[in-house]
Design a protein around this motif. Sequence first.
Motif, PDB file in Angstrom:
ATOM      1  N   ALA A 133     -10.547  71.082  35.185  1.00 49.04           N
ATOM      2  CA  ALA A 133      -9.766  70.539  36.291  1.00 49.04           C
ATOM      3  C   ALA A 133      -9.740  71.540  37.441  1.00 49.04           C
ATOM      4  CB  ALA A 133      -8.343  70.232  35.831  1.00 49.04           C
ATOM      5  N   ARG A 134      -9.787  71.043  38.631  1.00 52.25           N
ATOM      6  CA  ARG A 134      -9.782  71.911  39.806  1.00 52.25           C
ATOM      7  C   ARG A 134      -8.417  72.568  40.002  1.00 52.25           C
ATOM      8  NH1 ARG A 134     -13.233  70.295  44.963  1.00 52.25           N
ATOM      9  NH2 ARG A 134     -13.875  72.441  44.695  1.00 52.25           N
ATOM     10  N   THR A 135      -8.472  73.742  40.584  1.00 47.93           N
ATOM     11  CA  THR A 135      -7.252  74.462  40.941  1.00 47.93           C
ATOM     12  C   THR A 135      -6.508  73.709  42.053  1.00 47.93           C
ATOM     13  OG1 THR A 135      -8.308  76.557  40.387  1.00 47.93           O
ATOM     14  CG2 THR A 135      -6.363  76.658  41.802  1.00 47.93           C
ATOM     15  N   LEU A 136      -5.185  73.736  42.002  1.00 44.06           N
ATOM     16  CA  LEU A 136      -4.374  73.127  43.058  1.00 44.06           C
ATOM     17  C   LEU A 136      -3.655  74.214  43.854  1.00 44.06           C
ATOM     18  CD1 LEU A 136      -2.705  70.062  41.264  1.00 44.06           C
ATOM     19  CD2 LEU A 136      -4.791  70.110  42.628  1.00 44.06           C
ATOM     20  N   SER A 137      -3.484  73.954  45.126  1.00 47.80           N
ATOM     21  CA  SER A 137      -2.699  74.862  45.964  1.00 47.80           C
ATOM     22  C   SER A 137      -1.235  74.808  45.530  1.00 47.80           C
ATOM     23  CB  SER A 137      -2.821  74.451  47.429  1.00 47.80           C
ATOM     24  OG  SER A 137      -2.193  73.195  47.637  1.00 47.80           O
ATOM     25  N   ASP A 138      -0.457  75.766  45.974  1.00 50.68           N
ATOM     26  CA  ASP A 138       0.968  75.779  45.636  1.00 50.68           C
ATOM     27  C   ASP A 138       1.651  74.493  46.115  1.00 50.68           C
ATOM     28  OD1 ASP A 138       0.687  78.257  44.495  1.00 50.68           O
ATOM     29  OD2 ASP A 138       1.458  79.370  46.228  1.00 50.68           O
ATOM     30  N   LYS A 139       1.286  74.035  47.290  1.00 47.40           N
ATOM     31  CA  LYS A 139       1.917  72.822  47.822  1.00 47.40           C
ATOM     32  C   LYS A 139       1.540  71.601  46.999  1.00 47.40           C
ATOM     33  CE  LYS A 139       3.066  70.584  52.174  1.00 47.40           C
ATOM     34  NZ  LYS A 139       2.947  70.681  53.644  1.00 47.40           N
ATOM     35  N   ASN A 140       0.263  71.511  46.596  1.00 44.69           N
ATOM     36  CA  ASN A 140      -0.157  70.366  45.789  1.00 44.69           C
ATOM     37  C   ASN A 140       0.441  70.420  44.388  1.00 44.69           C
ATOM     38  OD1 ASN A 140      -1.563  68.938  47.704  1.00 44.69           O
ATOM     39  ND2 ASN A 140      -3.553  69.833  47.189  1.00 44.69           N
ATOM     40  N   LEU A 141       0.642  71.622  43.865  1.00 44.78           N
ATOM     41  CA  LEU A 141       1.343  71.737  42.582  1.00 44.78           C
ATOM     42  C   LEU A 141       2.777  71.222  42.711  1.00 44.78           C
ATOM     43  CD1 LEU A 141       0.163  75.176  41.146  1.00 44.78           C
ATOM     44  CD2 LEU A 141      -0.111  72.939  40.056  1.00 44.78           C
ATOM     45  N   GLU A 142       3.427  71.548  43.799  1.00 42.12           N
ATOM     46  CA  GLU A 142       4.789  71.044  44.001  1.00 42.12           C
ATOM     47  C   GLU A 142       4.773  69.534  44.180  1.00 42.12           C
ATOM     48  OE1 GLU A 142       8.760  71.787  46.788  1.00 42.12           O
ATOM     49  OE2 GLU A 142       6.873  72.820  47.281  1.00 42.12           O
ATOM     50  N   ARG A 143       3.761  69.043  44.873  1.00 45.53           N
ATOM     51  CA  ARG A 143       3.653  67.594  45.072  1.00 45.53           C
ATOM     52  C   ARG A 143       3.528  66.859  43.736  1.00 45.53           C
ATOM     53  NH1 ARG A 143      -0.456  68.168  50.199  1.00 45.53           N
ATOM     54  NH2 ARG A 143       1.008  67.489  51.830  1.00 45.53           N
ATOM     55  N   ILE A 144       2.601  67.304  42.890  1.00 42.12           N
ATOM     56  CA  ILE A 144       2.359  66.564  41.661  1.00 42.12           C
ATOM     57  C   ILE A 144       3.505  66.733  40.666  1.00 42.12           C
ATOM     58  CG2 ILE A 144       1.040  68.351  40.401  1.00 42.12           C
ATOM     59  CD1 ILE A 144      -0.882  66.033  39.565  1.00 42.12           C
ATOM     60  N   ARG A 145       4.193  67.873  40.721  1.00 41.32           N
ATOM     61  CA  ARG A 145       5.347  68.079  39.831  1.00 41.32           C
ATOM     62  C   ARG A 145       6.534  67.208  40.226  1.00 41.32           C
ATOM     63  NH1 ARG A 145       4.401  74.642  39.658  1.00 41.32           N
ATOM     64  NH2 ARG A 145       2.876  74.609  37.929  1.00 41.32           N
ATOM     65  N   ASN A 146       6.495  66.679  41.419  1.00 40.65           N
ATOM     66  CA  ASN A 146       7.545  65.777  41.885  1.00 40.65           C
ATOM     67  C   ASN A 146       7.019  64.350  42.061  1.00 40.65           C
ATOM     68  OD1 ASN A 146      10.158  67.398  42.680  1.00 40.65           O
ATOM     69  ND2 ASN A 146       8.408  68.680  43.277  1.00 40.65           N
ATOM     70  N   MET A 147       6.012  64.004  41.261  1.00 39.23           N
ATOM     71  CA  MET A 147       5.411  62.675  41.344  1.00 39.23           C
ATOM     72  C   MET A 147       5.439  62.001  39.972  1.00 39.23           C
ATOM     73  SD  MET A 147       4.035  60.268  43.053  1.00 39.23           S
ATOM     74  CE  MET A 147       3.901  61.119  44.634  1.00 39.23           C
ATOM     75  N   ASP A 148       5.938  60.772  39.911  1.00 40.92           N
ATOM     76  CA  ASP A 148       5.959  59.993  38.674  1.00 40.92           C
ATOM     77  C   ASP A 148       4.690  59.158  38.567  1.00 40.92           C
ATOM     78  OD1 ASP A 148       8.512  60.930  38.083  1.00 40.92           O
ATOM     79  OD2 ASP A 148       9.477  59.254  39.142  1.00 40.92           O
ATOM     80  N   PRO A 149       4.253  58.824  37.350  1.00 42.90           N
ATOM     81  CA  PRO A 149       3.106  57.922  37.197  1.00 42.90           C
ATOM     82  C   PRO A 149       3.352  56.584  37.901  1.00 42.90           C
ATOM     83  CG  PRO A 149       3.645  58.965  35.109  1.00 42.90           C
ATOM     84  CD  PRO A 149       4.755  59.308  36.057  1.00 42.90           C
ATOM     85  N   GLY A 150       2.404  56.178  38.702  1.00 42.10           N
ATOM     86  CA  GLY A 150       2.529  54.920  39.428  1.00 42.10           C
ATOM     87  C   GLY A 150       3.327  55.017  40.709  1.00 42.10           C
ATOM     88  N   GLY A 151       3.941  56.178  40.982  1.00 44.01           N
ATOM     89  CA  GLY A 151       4.714  56.354  42.209  1.00 44.01           C
ATOM     90  C   GLY A 151       3.821  56.693  43.388  1.00 44.01           C
ATOM     91  N   ASP A 152       4.430  56.979  44.509  1.00 42.16           N
ATOM     92  CA  ASP A 152       3.670  57.390  45.683  1.00 42.16           C
ATOM     93  C   ASP A 152       4.545  58.296  46.548  1.00 42.16           C
ATOM     94  OD1 ASP A 152       5.172  55.694  47.624  1.00 42.16           O
ATOM     95  OD2 ASP A 152       4.218  54.048  46.543  1.00 42.16           O
ATOM     96  N   TRP A 153       4.068  58.648  47.719  1.00 39.68           N
ATOM     97  CA  TRP A 153       4.731  59.628  48.576  1.00 39.68           C
ATOM     98  C   TRP A 153       6.156  59.243  48.958  1.00 39.68           C
ATOM     99  CZ3 TRP A 153       6.314  57.618  53.187  1.00 39.68           C
ATOM    100  CH2 TRP A 153       5.667  56.462  53.627  1.00 39.68           C
ATOM    101  N   ARG A 154       6.513  57.957  48.827  1.00 37.41           N
ATOM    102  CA  ARG A 154       7.871  57.542  49.178  1.00 37.41           C
ATOM    103  C   ARG A 154       8.914  58.164  48.251  1.00 37.41           C
ATOM    104  NH1 ARG A 154       6.735  51.176  49.343  1.00 37.41           N
ATOM    105  NH2 ARG A 154       5.689  51.848  47.424  1.00 37.41           N
ATOM    106  N   LEU A 155       8.480  58.573  47.036  1.00 40.03           N
ATOM    107  CA  LEU A 155       9.396  59.281  46.138  1.00 40.03           C
ATOM    108  C   LEU A 155       9.890  60.577  46.774  1.00 40.03           C
ATOM    109  CD1 LEU A 155       7.529  58.910  42.700  1.00 40.03           C
ATOM    110  CD2 LEU A 155       9.625  57.744  43.397  1.00 40.03           C
ATOM    111  N   TRP A 156       8.991  61.293  47.441  1.00 36.79           N
ATOM    112  CA  TRP A 156       9.385  62.549  48.094  1.00 36.79           C
ATOM    113  C   TRP A 156      10.367  62.271  49.230  1.00 36.79           C
ATOM    114  CZ3 TRP A 156       3.528  63.577  48.812  1.00 36.79           C
ATOM    115  CH2 TRP A 156       2.950  63.865  47.572  1.00 36.79           C
ATOM    116  N   GLU A 157      10.088  61.207  49.966  1.00 36.53           N
ATOM    117  CA  GLU A 157      10.955  60.851  51.083  1.00 36.53           C
ATOM    118  C   GLU A 157      12.362  60.522  50.578  1.00 36.53           C
ATOM    119  OE1 GLU A 157       9.558  58.706  55.070  1.00 36.53           O
ATOM    120  OE2 GLU A 157       9.936  57.268  53.450  1.00 36.53           O
ATOM    121  N   GLU A 158      12.425  59.779  49.468  1.00 35.65           N
ATOM    122  CA  GLU A 158      13.720  59.400  48.893  1.00 35.65           C
ATOM    123  C   GLU A 158      14.490  60.613  48.373  1.00 35.65           C
ATOM    124  OE1 GLU A 158      12.602  56.632  45.900  1.00 35.65           O
ATOM    125  OE2 GLU A 158      11.965  55.074  47.333  1.00 35.65           O
TER     126      GLU A 158
END
Length: 283
Positions: A133-158
């Motif tokens: 698996a490819r390395t992720l940047s710190d920001k992308n690691l934070e993004r995916i750690r705050n993402m549920d399966p089937g969700g999208d960017w609106r989860l972060w907004e909420e």
Amino acid sequence: MGHSKDKTHEDHQKWGLLKDVKKIVEYVEPDVVVTENVLQVRKDDVYDEFVQTLEDLGYHVNDDEDKKVYCPEYGIAQNRKRWVMMASKEGPISLPDRLYEDESEYPTVRETIGHLPPLQAGEVHPEHDLHRARTLSDKNLERIRNMDPGGDWRLWEEEGLDHLLADCHKKSSGRSYKAPYSRMEPDEVAPTITTQFYNYGSGRFGHYDTDQDRALSLLEGALLQTFPEDYDFYDEWDDVGVKNLGRLIGNAVPPLLGEYIGRGILSHVGAEVPAVSAGVADD
């Protein structure tokens, strides 16, 4: 053929290979001709010219309903739609019957890749070089750690995590793009495996397991394309690399779909058709 033409394909550059295939068919006139492409190809003049050439040469072309392939119906666990044209000098020809008609029977992501050992971003499994698996940047690691399966960017907004929003999602014109930086759903089919499936930000390619914060590994993409798990893509890793393998895997006709096309040809010419079961294609 009365298709509405797609005027964005200037000079037909995108479908230029069809012109080359047409030349080969005109010269060789094989008994059977098969092409596999994206659905949009049928909207271009180049495609109409190709089909007209086949008919002028005496080929029987499968009907449009038969051409439209939805891969889960053929045991392929991804939302891949393709236009498969078959033509024969010998008479009417078509694809074999679909394997599944009911969505509840479609193979899922979990059934296809869930048996693989866990992996984190930047890791290579010691016993399977392709499971990397490819390395992720710190920001992308934070993004995916705050993402549920089937969700999208609106989860972060909420959740008030606006700093995780991509620039496109901050514009009204980009708010409809739900797939980038999201995770797949385990008990659904995967999105279409593209040449960039190993990149977290390129689509809904985050692993569904929230204990695995990463995009798909190369092996997982290959399995979702129905390559055998032990398929040898290369002799030495340094000779290929991630981008080349991603292109090879993502651009491929899924082997299982190729097998079904082959079975349709065998049946058409009266040859013995071996049994096939759903799942990853054998060697």
